[in-house]
Write a protein that holds these residues in place. Structure first.
Motif, PDB file in Angstrom:
ATOM      1  N   PRO A  25     -68.989  -0.804  92.976  1.00 15.80           N
ATOM      2  CA  PRO A  25     -68.258  -0.164  94.080  1.00 15.80           C
ATOM      3  C   PRO A  25     -68.947   1.106  94.601  1.00 15.80           C
ATOM      4  CG  PRO A  25     -66.743  -0.745  92.306  1.00 15.80           C
ATOM      5  CD  PRO A  25     -68.135  -1.012  91.799  1.00 15.80           C
ATOM      6  N   ARG A  26     -69.623   1.851  93.703  1.00 17.23           N
ATOM      7  CA  ARG A  26     -70.287   3.089  94.114  1.00 17.23           C
ATOM      8  C   ARG A  26     -71.669   2.829  94.724  1.00 17.23           C
ATOM      9  NH1 ARG A  26     -70.548   6.948  89.235  1.00 17.23           N
ATOM     10  NH2 ARG A  26     -70.781   8.592  90.771  1.00 17.23           N
ATOM     11  N   GLN A  27     -72.125   1.584  94.700  1.00 18.57           N
ATOM     12  CA  GLN A  27     -73.426   1.206  95.255  1.00 18.57           C
ATOM     13  C   GLN A  27     -74.589   1.946  94.600  1.00 18.57           C
ATOM     14  OE1 GLN A  27     -73.999  -1.280  98.092  1.00 18.57           O
ATOM     15  NE2 GLN A  27     -72.300  -1.787  96.741  1.00 18.57           N
ATOM     16  N   ARG A  28     -74.447   2.236  93.304  1.00 18.05           N
ATOM     17  CA  ARG A  28     -75.544   2.832  92.539  1.00 18.05           C
ATOM     18  C   ARG A  28     -75.364   2.513  91.071  1.00 18.05           C
ATOM     19  NH1 ARG A  28     -72.851   7.878  94.163  1.00 18.05           N
ATOM     20  NH2 ARG A  28     -72.226   9.060  92.336  1.00 18.05           N
ATOM     21  N   PHE A  29     -76.466   2.674  90.329  1.00 18.35           N
ATOM     22  CA  PHE A  29     -76.439   2.323  88.919  1.00 18.35           C
ATOM     23  C   PHE A  29     -77.527   3.097  88.185  1.00 18.35           C
ATOM     24  CE2 PHE A  29     -77.523  -0.585  85.345  1.00 18.35           C
ATOM     25  CZ  PHE A  29     -76.279  -0.612  84.738  1.00 18.35           C
ATOM     26  N   THR A  51     -74.029   4.620  99.396  1.00 27.04           N
ATOM     27  CA  THR A  51     -73.520   5.351  98.239  1.00 27.04           C
ATOM     28  C   THR A  51     -73.368   6.819  98.612  1.00 27.04           C
ATOM     29  OG1 THR A  51     -73.746   5.748  95.863  1.00 27.04           O
ATOM     30  CG2 THR A  51     -75.770   5.896  97.150  1.00 27.04           C
ATOM     31  N   TYR A  52     -72.292   7.435  98.154  1.00 26.03           N
ATOM     32  CA  TYR A  52     -72.018   8.838  98.457  1.00 26.03           C
ATOM     33  C   TYR A  52     -72.133   9.638  97.163  1.00 26.03           C
ATOM     34  CZ  TYR A  52     -69.336  13.072  99.546  1.00 26.03           C
ATOM     35  OH  TYR A  52     -68.922  14.376  99.710  1.00 26.03           O
ATOM     36  N   VAL A  53     -73.006  10.623  97.187  1.00 25.51           N
ATOM     37  CA  VAL A  53     -73.178  11.534  96.060  1.00 25.51           C
ATOM     38  C   VAL A  53     -72.654  12.883  96.531  1.00 25.51           C
ATOM     39  CG1 VAL A  53     -74.819  12.599  94.475  1.00 25.51           C
ATOM     40  CG2 VAL A  53     -75.234  10.263  95.306  1.00 25.51           C
ATOM     41  N   PRO A 148     -62.388   7.651 102.719  1.00 26.42           N
ATOM     42  CA  PRO A 148     -62.922   7.406 104.064  1.00 26.42           C
ATOM     43  C   PRO A 148     -63.775   8.579 104.569  1.00 26.42           C
ATOM     44  CG  PRO A 148     -60.619   6.761 103.958  1.00 26.42           C
ATOM     45  CD  PRO A 148     -60.930   7.465 102.663  1.00 26.42           C
ATOM     46  N   GLU A 149     -63.378   9.789 104.218  1.00 31.42           N
ATOM     47  CA  GLU A 149     -64.134  10.974 104.634  1.00 31.42           C
ATOM     48  C   GLU A 149     -65.533  10.987 104.001  1.00 31.42           C
ATOM     49  OE1 GLU A 149     -59.847  11.590 105.002  1.00 31.42           O
ATOM     50  OE2 GLU A 149     -61.054  11.091 103.252  1.00 31.42           O
ATOM     51  N   ALA A 150     -65.624  10.543 102.748  1.00 32.65           N
ATOM     52  CA  ALA A 150     -66.919  10.471 102.060  1.00 32.65           C
ATOM     53  C   ALA A 150     -67.825   9.448 102.744  1.00 32.65           C
ATOM     54  CB  ALA A 150     -66.726  10.124 100.590  1.00 32.65           C
ATOM     55  N   GLU A 151     -67.250   8.316 103.148  1.00 30.29           N
ATOM     56  CA  GLU A 151     -68.041   7.289 103.852  1.00 30.29           C
ATOM     57  C   GLU A 151     -68.606   7.850 105.150  1.00 30.29           C
ATOM     58  OE1 GLU A 151     -66.113   3.503 104.431  1.00 30.29           O
ATOM     59  OE2 GLU A 151     -65.219   3.602 102.431  1.00 30.29           O
ATOM     60  N   LEU A 152     -67.778   8.567 105.893  1.00 31.04           N
ATOM     61  CA  LEU A 152     -68.237   9.164 107.153  1.00 31.04           C
ATOM     62  C   LEU A 152     -69.316  10.210 106.907  1.00 31.04           C
ATOM     63  CD1 LEU A 152     -64.840   9.580 109.031  1.00 31.04           C
ATOM     64  CD2 LEU A 152     -66.721   8.031 109.635  1.00 31.04           C
ATOM     65  N   GLN A 153     -69.132  11.015 105.854  1.00 33.11           N
ATOM     66  CA  GLN A 153     -70.111  12.054 105.544  1.00 33.11           C
ATOM     67  C   GLN A 153     -71.462  11.438 105.177  1.00 33.11           C
ATOM     68  OE1 GLN A 153     -69.717  15.862 105.390  1.00 33.11           O
ATOM     69  NE2 GLN A 153     -71.746  15.077 105.878  1.00 33.11           N
ATOM     70  N   GLU A 154     -71.447  10.407 104.336  1.00 34.88           N
ATOM     71  CA  GLU A 154     -72.698   9.752 103.924  1.00 34.88           C
ATOM     72  C   GLU A 154     -73.392   9.147 105.136  1.00 34.88           C
ATOM     73  OE1 GLU A 154     -75.427   6.602 103.113  1.00 34.88           O
ATOM     74  OE2 GLU A 154     -73.432   6.270 103.978  1.00 34.88           O
ATOM     75  N   ARG A 155     -72.648   8.478 105.991  1.00 41.21           N
ATOM     76  CA  ARG A 155     -73.220   7.860 107.189  1.00 41.21           C
ATOM     77  C   ARG A 155     -73.866   8.914 108.090  1.00 41.21           C
ATOM     78  NH1 ARG A 155     -68.682   4.990 109.346  1.00 41.21           N
ATOM     79  NH2 ARG A 155     -68.476   3.983 107.349  1.00 41.21           N
ATOM     80  N   SER A 156     -73.215  10.057 108.224  1.00 42.22           N
ATOM     81  CA  SER A 156     -73.739  11.149 109.044  1.00 42.22           C
ATOM     82  C   SER A 156     -75.057  11.666 108.474  1.00 42.22           C
ATOM     83  CB  SER A 156     -72.707  12.276 109.115  1.00 42.22           C
ATOM     84  OG  SER A 156     -73.257  13.441 109.656  1.00 42.22           O
ATOM     85  N   TRP A 157     -75.115  11.886 107.157  1.00 44.82           N
ATOM     86  CA  TRP A 157     -76.353  12.353 106.524  1.00 44.82           C
ATOM     87  C   TRP A 157     -77.469  11.317 106.681  1.00 44.82           C
ATOM     88  CZ3 TRP A 157     -73.441  13.874 101.473  1.00 44.82           C
ATOM     89  CH2 TRP A 157     -72.882  15.154 101.621  1.00 44.82           C
ATOM     90  N   ARG A 158     -77.149  10.050 106.439  1.00 44.87           N
ATOM     91  CA  ARG A 158     -78.164   8.995 106.520  1.00 44.87           C
ATOM     92  C   ARG A 158     -78.704   8.903 107.948  1.00 44.87           C
ATOM     93  NH1 ARG A 158     -76.681   3.273 106.317  1.00 44.87           N
ATOM     94  NH2 ARG A 158     -74.767   4.091 105.410  1.00 44.87           N
ATOM     95  N   HIS A 159     -77.789   8.957 108.928  1.00 44.26           N
ATOM     96  CA  HIS A 159     -78.198   8.912 110.329  1.00 44.26           C
ATOM     97  C   HIS A 159     -79.140  10.074 110.653  1.00 44.26           C
ATOM     98  CE1 HIS A 159     -77.981   8.017 114.593  1.00 44.26           C
ATOM     99  NE2 HIS A 159     -77.707   9.290 114.815  1.00 44.26           N
ATOM    100  N   ARG A 160     -78.862  11.236 110.120  1.00 44.44           N
ATOM    101  CA  ARG A 160     -79.710  12.422 110.340  1.00 44.44           C
ATOM    102  C   ARG A 160     -81.152  12.147 109.905  1.00 44.44           C
ATOM    103  NH1 ARG A 160     -78.236  18.344 109.403  1.00 44.44           N
ATOM    104  NH2 ARG A 160     -80.256  19.354 109.265  1.00 44.44           N
ATOM    105  N   PHE A 161     -81.312  11.540 108.750  1.00 43.79           N
ATOM    106  CA  PHE A 161     -82.660  11.230 108.253  1.00 43.79           C
ATOM    107  C   PHE A 161     -83.310  10.114 109.055  1.00 43.79           C
ATOM    108  CE2 PHE A 161     -81.174  13.466 104.487  1.00 43.79           C
ATOM    109  CZ  PHE A 161     -82.306  14.180 104.123  1.00 43.79           C
ATOM    110  N   LEU A 162     -82.569   9.049 109.308  1.00 40.98           N
ATOM    111  CA  LEU A 162     -83.143   7.904 110.010  1.00 40.98           C
ATOM    112  C   LEU A 162     -83.512   8.261 111.450  1.00 40.98           C
ATOM    113  CD1 LEU A 162     -80.895   5.061 108.579  1.00 40.98           C
ATOM    114  CD2 LEU A 162     -83.210   5.717 107.863  1.00 40.98           C
ATOM    115  N   GLU A 163     -82.698   9.104 112.081  1.00 40.61           N
ATOM    116  CA  GLU A 163     -82.983   9.546 113.441  1.00 40.61           C
ATOM    117  C   GLU A 163     -84.267  10.373 113.478  1.00 40.61           C
ATOM    118  OE1 GLU A 163     -80.502  12.630 115.555  1.00 40.61           O
ATOM    119  OE2 GLU A 163     -79.819  10.810 116.566  1.00 40.61           O
ATOM    120  N   SER A 164     -84.475  11.211 112.478  1.00 36.65           N
ATOM    121  CA  SER A 164     -85.677  12.055 112.455  1.00 36.65           C
ATOM    122  C   SER A 164     -86.935  11.228 112.181  1.00 36.65           C
ATOM    123  CB  SER A 164     -85.540  13.168 111.424  1.00 36.65           C
ATOM    124  OG  SER A 164     -85.613  12.642 110.114  1.00 36.65           O
TER     125      SER A 164
END
Length: 174
Positions: A25-29, A51-53, A148-164
């Motif tokens: 469920p956490r998408q990490r191991f 995965t949200y850390v 849900p807030e963690a999912e949005l936060q992770e997506r925002s961070w990932r988008h920041r890196f992928l956009e750059s």
């Protein structure tokens, strides 16, 4: 039964751990090479995008022992460094294909990781022994895992890196 004199870190292990991470469920191991009571923690951490850390830092009783070292062996990871107020101070893209493949994060520094590619595998090294209730000091201004807030936060961070990393068009050039 005695333990083998070596533990292989190879593609077969990466594939098995990646499959396990994708099912969690956490998408990490984590795959530990150490026992929890050992003074040095050595492990593979496999992260899947999504995965949200929660931003955290490591504090230890012994000064200088709260560092954490990351080395990307497969895939790519985004690292964010935060102020105690939750402001992003620095970002680094760590990738198995370089140019930056790893970093050491200083003791007491708030940070998080973002999986930028599927089946990203990092080798982590930090001071032990592992005491679950004392291992991490979380930055309270960020959402807790599996919300849900963690999912949005992770997506925002990932988008920041992928956009750059996206190739940019050069005006006036064909």
């Amino acid at each position: 039964m005695s333990r083998s004199p070596i533990q292989r870190i190879d593609q077969t292990l990466f594939n098995a751990l990646s499959e396990e991470a994708a099912q969690r469920p956490r998408q990490r191991f984590n795959h530990n090479f150490h026992k929890e009571t050992e003074p040095v923690q050595r492990f593979l951490n496999v992260l899947q995008p999504g995965t949200y850390v929660c931003p955290h830092r490591h504090l230890r009783d012994q000064e200088g022992a709260g560092f954490e070292c990351f080395l990307v062996l497969q895939g790519a990871i985004g690292l964010l460094i935060f102020s105690p107020e939750g402001e992003i101070l620095q970002t680094e893209t760590l990738s198995a294909s370089g140019p930056v493949r790893g970093v050491e994060v200083a003791e007491g520094q708030f940070h998080t990781l973002v999986a930028l590619e599927r089946d990203s595998v990092i080798f982590e090294l930090k001071q032990g022994p592992y005491v679950p209730c004392q291992d991490k000091d979380f930055l309270q201004s960020f959402p807790q895992e599996r919300t849900p807030e963690a999912e949005l936060q992770e997506r925002s961070w990932r988008h920041r890196f992928l956009e750059s990393q996206a190739p940019r068009a050069h005006p006036g050039k064909d």
